[in-house]
Design a protein around this motif. Structure first.
Motif: not given
Length: 138
Positions: A69, A73, A83, A98, A117, A120-122
């Motif tokens: 990950e 990023l 992605r 995603r 996820r 906030d995407g973490r």
């Protein structure tokens, strides 16, 4: 009598072809503690999958997923567009997309959903993400 022998021969030949098709499946390396990024051949191209080392001495598959990950990023920040990535750790494949992280023993097999996820995407263990509760009507 001849027909039965021919049918048996066809069945054996069919099983041999089916097993030969299974042997071409991509297998993840079993190197202890090594985290890999998997590069599959693009559509229409021939060749074997490549396994690029991302990190060594990783204690768990979740730590390997975190390294993948982090790599994903970093590439996105540099202008990359990929992605979704695939990695591997000790004979298992890691899929990052995603929705989160999932694991599987094969590329085409069923996947075990491991990390989700957060808002906030973490990435987090699915049971630790709390959903907002609605207050009872008064």
């Amino acid at each position: 009598m001849r027909r039965t022998g021919l049918n048996a021969l066809l069945v054996v030949a069919g099983l041999g072809l089916a097993l030969a098709g299974c042997s071409n499946a991509v297998k993840a390396p079993f190197d202890p503690g090594v985290c890999y990024y998997v590069v599959l051949p693009e559509d229409g191209q021939t060749g074997a999958a490549r396994f690029n080392v991302v990190a060594r001495d990783q204690p768990q598959i979740e730590v390997c997923a975190a390294r993948l990950e982090e790599m994903r990023l970093r590439f996105l920040r540099m202008g990359g567009k990929n992605r979704e990535i695939i990695g591997s750790y000790q004979g298992q494949f890691i899929f990052i997309d995603r929705s989160g992280v999932s694991f599987a023993r094969t590329l085409d097999g069923s996947r075990f959903f491991a990390l989700a996820r957060s808002g906030d995407g973490r990435l987090a263990v699915p049971g630790t993400i709390e959903q907002p509760r609605e207050l009872p009507a008064t």
